[in-house]
Design a protein around this motif. Structure first.
Motif, mmCIF file in Angstrom:
data_model
loop_
_atom_site.group_PDB
_atom_site.id
_atom_site.type_symbol
_atom_site.label_atom_id
_atom_site.label_comp_id
_atom_site.label_asym_id
_atom_site.label_seq_id
_atom_site.Cartn_x
_atom_site.Cartn_y
_atom_site.Cartn_z
ATOM 1 N N THR A 51 0.893 -1.186 -0.134
ATOM 2 C CA THR A 51 -0.073 -0.085 -0.066
ATOM 3 C C THR A 51 0.989 1.306 0.014
ATOM 4 O O THR A 51 2.027 1.284 0.417
ATOM 5 N N ASP A 52 0.347 2.344 -0.536
ATOM 6 C CA ASP A 52 1.316 3.512 -0.513
ATOM 7 C C ASP A 52 0.050 4.944 -0.725
ATOM 8 O O ASP A 52 -0.859 4.739 -1.490
ATOM 9 N N ARG A 218 11.202 7.411 -1.662
ATOM 10 C CA ARG A 218 11.485 8.460 -0.422
ATOM 11 C C ARG A 218 13.014 7.901 0.148
ATOM 12 O O ARG A 218 12.938 6.834 0.450
ATOM 13 N N GLY D 124 2.200 -1.495 5.330
ATOM 14 C CA GLY D 124 1.745 -0.101 5.718
ATOM 15 C C GLY D 124 2.461 0.984 4.914
ATOM 16 O O GLY D 124 3.439 0.828 4.287
ATOM 17 N N ASP D 125 2.094 2.114 5.355
ATOM 18 C CA ASP D 125 2.786 3.564 4.768
ATOM 19 C C ASP D 125 2.567 4.456 5.854
ATOM 20 O O ASP D 125 1.539 4.786 6.215
ATOM 21 N N LYS D 127 2.859 8.832 5.492
ATOM 22 C CA LYS D 127 3.123 10.274 5.060
ATOM 23 C C LYS D 127 3.047 11.347 6.132
ATOM 24 O O LYS D 127 1.825 11.188 6.966
#
Ligand code: SF4
Ligand code: SF4
Ligand SMILES: [Mg+2]
Ligand SMILES: [Mg+2]
Ligand SMILES: [Mg+2]
Ligand SMILES: [Mg+2]
Ligand SMILES: [Mg+2]
Ligand SMILES: [Mg+2]
Ligand SMILES: [Mg+2]
Ligand SMILES: [Mg+2]
Ligand SMILES: [Mg+2]
Ligand SMILES: [Mg+2]
Lengths: 332, 372, 80, 332, 372, 80
Positions: A51-52, A218, D124-125, D127
């Motif tokens: 996932t992102d 990133r 997961g992620d 931001k």
């Protein structure tokens, strides 16, 4: 329907209309069109799942947009696990007042990027939030892939392995950085944003033994190599002059006091292969347009150091620091 | 590109290795070289130059990073100023992450305070035009190189009669801290590499007094690795030949007199402060600038006097940055190094930016090549 | 202190500004602090959005000549 | 680490620290801990796949928080497709300056909700975006489930089928609405937010023939029934007095001129079963605490009308309008 | 709850079915009943009351929704006022979705304009206190029921000497549009159901003039379904018995005199406008209120006069809302009904809110029970 | 026009405000427009945050009596 309004995210008629007239038009496939709470899929093998969320600013940048990125990003996270990307979910969070035209542009570029790998969006979600509750648009994609090559892992590096990058580093990061508020620099550079599955597929088909593989997003090349050194408990040595860097990337780094190794890439892979496979891997990568600038940049040195060493062209050594903090222009 | 490639030609491997050999051949005594400027520290680290030099050369990282030497009480000024929602505090680059007594500008920004990071002071004018109802305060930092830009912005503010721009001036001078360090009898510094771009503005003449007073060579060097190597060679040769001089290695940009236009602009708007407190060194007389009294209506320290704290905040008791700057101690000698004091939570100036001696040792300390 | 980088002047505007190019990165800068006139093609040093000096090519060539001599001298010495 | 800073989302050291010290602490499982670009899973059956982004305001509400909701929401979308929830992805978008303490509370409540069904977060992620670019925190979860009961579909309704809801409607919607800016009403009501998998599992184990099933979230009961009528090309008739509505929900609806049928639920299911299975289904549902208020509310009438009719207790009929527009308090 | 359950007791199935029977039994002629108020329209639809009544009763939905009757040019005022970022425009509930000539307040909000929806006018004071540097403009709408709240807020603004609150007054009156409709010779309206809560404030006395002038019964009814059914029964009986009277069915809340305190507050701050344009009906003399001249410093129409457009915008040429309101046409008679004119894009007032006749027919038109 | 709903007075404050309860939903309202005093337990009509009148229980009971009679009358008539 010139602007997205709160009602478009309310789950009512307007939402249905948006789904049918925009999303179905571009992401047209039977599974999605069934409109159930979940898509039901037949994969029949080990499944890779990732996932992102994409929150990039600006949402349109040279070489791509948030939509293209949202597809390529997730496709790439599957690819680098040796998984053929099959199905994606797609969840939009949109700011009230967002131009419909821009949304269509984004959705269209998603559809185009999907085509490159034959991946399908099979389930989705749309939220519209009041002005000021989100910066224009965020997109989450989660992805499912069929694992066709097993055993790729950050824990797999061992002495003598070769470290290869598939192309120049920092292109995407520089495109974004240059357009940041307060920076305002112009380059003719375009982001490397792209789906790398074909590159990975070529390596697999070519019987290259892939030990570790990552898309250096990133945190850039440095984040990948430092994570590998840490996970595999090894020292990695990189030859600075071998790392392919475009002059404009070098230029922006000089101007702002940054290192290209911490800048994001969105269409590159870093691969660790055994020494014997090095030449074959380079050859295969370079045949694919996405990998034409592939380079052997370093090797795994020895057990037990958990660090990345950068060797300058003068033979001196320094640490390739893991990225830390917000990327800010240096004053000194 | 003309006949010269101003970058590649001064990063050339062959030249660097040749100069390296020559230095090793010619050196005849240990020399402690202070590179005053953080930019040189960066070059030395980035290119691993210490590894190309003989053991006899030791580098002492000087107080030449405007971010590192900023005392906490001045950062606290910035923090106080950005609390009022009618103000916008503007500053340059990584200044925003330097800790004051309790917070940093980045932390305040994360709490929603109006802190803006710009790449160029010129953007201050743009921000002020776009926010006519806000008071825009430029938190100006930097040595002599960055001071004329602030003066230029002041000039434009006066010309255009803008009423909502103020300046919090933290411009510092290179010679005073050098003298302050050398005045200490214990200082173990034999020679200086003079800053590149400070000298573009000031000219090399400002170092004459240092050579005269302390009999230490000063070589004004460029920022490229060849420049630094050649400068070391020049220092080695001065010792060998018994000379103590100001030399300009960076001739393609630095002259004896400097950029007189910029100097005049500085003189027009600034005067020397009686004293300024340097993190790690302490109070140094005549070591910084302030806005001339006739322009005090632009001076944030005057305009916002009532809300700005003025109690100096002492450096941490255990911090030995002062001794490190004098070359009589190394970071390892500090009791809290790597324990209470880390880059995420620096107790002293040497840990603040990656150019600081302690930060450098913390990050590279486990790389044996640095301990050769 | 003072990150700065030689950049080529690409275009000069009447309001004391210019576009400069640093390895393909273009930026508008102020010429307000430059003591001497510049032409397109000249190299200038840029610091925080201002040109601070013109690069002196002759002096640079002078430096390069010295380095070449060092290189040659050492090569000869190490017995070619 | 009192506040989340931009650096926590930079992909560098601080991100790693946040992941290891917070997310791994609560979402601890081997697959997640491998920290690869994708999780590799073995499911061995048809897979259900769904996604949702959660943007709720306020993030803490009576009966739950955005974290609990993000888990229950996706678990429920899997459950109502007859799929046992197995694996979730979890992607945070956090506003710079967000209190670490609040994030920990949210993560903790996610972990608690996961336990109810044994579901794991495997990828997961994170931001972090600048102040003002997001309203506090958004969470996307995507979910994978093993399809254990096939053939549930909005297209399956046919004449005579019974429509059952598992509990009172509108509880969640009212909790959120009452706390909206400019409304400020107090109730002792708590959101129904919960994972409904056990309810579904009970039905499946009880051999109830489930024709269609949905969690009536945004758009409420009305959205579900109208979608069903549309997809299955039938008319649905609902008895207004049979729909279970709590007095406080009724009260807020009276005050603001709303209908409880358009308000969101987060721990309810609507099920269509064949007439013969009606009693059995009700009995099974009512045995589970989550379904204690289950009610037969209506039936499928006849082919070809594609609408939902609400029969008042007086015997008069009206249309149950599909939700449309933003939910606003009525003036008249 | 005491001896009465004010909701359940007036929604009781047994009572409703009994009254329904009685009406069917007693009715002896067709009666066109206008329910003036949108609230009654809502009750009739929500409870399907038409289905419980004999064919002889036909409902004509009146001009009693303050949202529907708002002319486009006044909504445009709101839109103009929220363009200035120094202003905050505040209004009630679903007013924000009503289209003006080119936009709606909701659309403007979505573009980032400062439009706030509140549940109570009291929140205007809170918003003004929280935003001392903004001009807060309350876009006041509503019939006599909602007017005293605006007067109350005006009073509090004056008491607390707040300087940043202004009022754009769109308060309208119930009797004038009824008269305007009845003055048309074609109007086919036999009786009125009088508004519930308007009458709580004004008292039932305001309808006397209507009965006197047009010989139509007026029954002031509560909003619950039993109330409406009983009111129809009372109308049927008036005709049967040859009476033409103002009757109060809603005795538990409405008196002949009304809420005098509220009436006085209205009189204190408002005066009657010479004319106001009603969407669907056109200009009606003395049909709305405005702020008294002595308080004109609070009146947004005065304070912002220079920027407010004042050209009236005609109703759509093809729109026959006027005839529908008079009971001489049905929505189906309109050429653009359901084609160019839909709830998402209303061309006329009857399509604006879900209580409008055209909107109701559009939504429920396919349900044959409504065409019984 | 004018959505409004009978609500029970729960608590009265000295500043002409009160907490009222509508089927379990509580809200602070203004009593500024009420012509008569109210007590806890009274029912009032609330419109956009203001109480506009006290509900008259006697009149309500009167109405209810009428309805009961209608119901009874019809039951008898339809032949019980
Ligand atoms: S480690 Fe920290 S406290 Fe010690 S000398 Fe260095 S900066 Fe000062
Ligand atoms: S359908 Fe539209 S245009 Fe026609 S009468 Fe009704 S509101 Fe007017
Ligand atoms: Mg991912
Ligand atoms: Mg990724
Ligand atoms: Mg990745
Ligand atoms: Mg969804
Ligand atoms: Mg925004
Ligand atoms: Mg979903
Ligand atoms: Mg869902
Ligand atoms: Mg669902
Ligand atoms: Mg990620
Ligand atoms: Mg916010």
């Amino acid at each position: 329907m010139k602007q997205i309004m709160l009602a478009h995210g309310g789950g009512g008629e307007e939402t249905q209309k948006l789904i049918k007239e925009l999303f179905f038009k571009y992401f047209n496939n039977e599974i999605l069109l069934s409109m159930e709470d979940s898509a039901v899929l037949n994969i029949n093998s080990k499944v890779a799942f990732t996932t992102d969320s994409f929150t990039i600013s600006p949402i349109f940048f040279s070489g791509g947009d948030i939509g293209k990125l949202a597809i390529a990003g997730t496709v790439n996270d599957l690819s680098v696990m040796g998984a053929k990307p099959l199905y994606l979910s797609c969840s939009f969070i949109i700011e009230e007042g967002f131009p419909f035209e821009d949304l269509e542009k984004i959705v269209k570029s998603m559809a185009e990027e999907l085509k490159k790998t034959g991946t399908l969006i099979v389930t989705g979600d749309t939220k519209v939030v009041p002005r000021g509750f989100v910066d224009k648009i965020f997109i989450n994609t989660s992805g499912l892939g069929k694992v066709v090559y097993e055993g790729v892992s950050a824990h797999n590096l061992s002495e003598g392995d070769s470290i290869i990058v598939s192309g120049t580093v920092g292109d995407h990061g520089v495109c974004i950085m240059a357009q940041r508020e307060g920076i305002d620099m112009q380059t003719d550079l375009i982001s490397d944003c792209d789906s790398v599955w074909t590159l990975v597929e070529d390596l697999i088909k070519g019987n290259v033994k892939i030990k570790a593989m990552r898309d250096p997003t990133r945190g850039g090349l440095s984040a990948v190599l430092n994570e590998w050194a840490e996970s595999s408990n090894v020292e990695i040595e990189v030859l600075e002059e071998k790392i392919p860097v475009k002059p404009q990337v070098q230029g922006l780094c000089e101007l702002l006091g940054l290192e290209p190794y911490v800048l994001a890439n969105e269409g590159r892979i870093v691969v660790a292969v055994s020494k014997e496979d090095t030449e074959k891997a380079l050859e295969i990568l370079r045949k694919n347009p996405l990998g034409k600038d592939a380079q052997l940049i370093g090797k795994v040195n020895s057990k037990g150091k958990k660090r990345v060493i950068l060797k300058t062209s003068y033979g001196s050594l320094r640490i390739m620091e893991p990225p830390a903090g917000e990327i800010l222009p240096r004053i000194c | 590109m003309g006949k010269v490639d101003f970058l590649k030609d001064f990063r050339d491997k062959e030249k660097i290795l040749a100069i390296s050999k020559l230095i090793k051949k010619e050196i005849d005594r240990p020399i402690n070289v202070m590179e005053v400027c953080g930019g040189h520290t960066h070059t030395i680290m980035k290119y691993g130059l210490k590894q190309l030099l003989p053991q006899e050369i030791d580098f002492i990282h000087g107080p030449g990073c405007p971010v590192c030497i900023m005392p906490k009480e001045r950062i606290d000024h910035g923090i106080v100023l950005c609390q009022d929602e009618k103000n916008i505090l503007v500053t340059l680059g990584d200044m925003i992450r330097v800790p004051g007594s309790e917070s940093s500008l980045a932390k305040e920004r994360s709490k929603g305070k109006n802190v803006k990071m710009v790449y160029s002071p010129l953007d201050v004018l743009k921000i002020a035009q776009e926010n006519p109802n806000k008071k825009v305060i430029y938190f100006a930092i930097g040595f002599e190189t960055t001071t004329p830009m602030t003066a230029s912005v002041i000039e434009k503010v006066l010309e255009s009669k803008m009423k909502n721009v103020f300046f919090h001036i933290n411009h510092v001078l290179v010679p005073p801290p050098i003298k302050a360090i050398m005045e200490s009898k214990e200082a173990k510094i034999d020679a200086f590499i003079g800053p590149s771009h400070v000298s573009v503005i000031t000219g090399a003449k400002i170092y004459k007094d240092i050579v005269d007073s302390y009999k230490t060579p000063v070589v004004v060097a460029g920022f490229e690795p060849v420049d630094v190597m050649e400068s070391i060679l020049r220092i080695v040769r001065q010792f060998k030949e018994g000379r103590r001089e100001v030399e300009i290695q960076y001739t393609r940009a630095v002259t004896w007199e400097g950029n007189v236009k910029a100097q005049n602009l500085i003189k027009k708007y600034f005067e020397v402060r009686d004293e300024f407190r340097w993190r790690g060194i302490g109070d140094i007389p005549f070591s910084a600038l302030k806005i001339k009294e006739e322009f005090s209506f632009l001076d944030a320290e005057v305009v916002f006097k009532d809300i700005l704290p003025n109690k100096p905040i002492d450096d941490h008791k255990l911090c030995i940055c002062g001794d490190i700057l004098k070359g009589i101690a190394k970071p390892y000698d500090c009791k809290v190094f790597g324990k209470a004091c880390k880059p995420e939570n620096p107790l002293g100036s040497c840990m603040v930016s990656s150019e600081g001696a302690c930060a450098a040792y913390y990050k590279y300390g486990n790389l044996e090549v640095y301990k050769q | 202190m003072c990150l700065s980088i030689p950049s080529r002047v690409e275009e000069i505007f009447p309001d004391e500004t210019a576009i400069v190019d640093t390895m393909g990165v273009k930026r508008k800068v102020s010429l307000h602090l430059l003591p001497e006139p510049v032409d397109v093609g000249d190299y200038v040093l840029i610091h925080v959005g201002y040109a601070i000096t013109k690069m002196n090519e002759e002096d640079a060539l002078e430096s390069l000549k010295i380095y070449e001599e060092i290189v040659k001298h050492l090569e000869e010495e190490s017995g070619e």
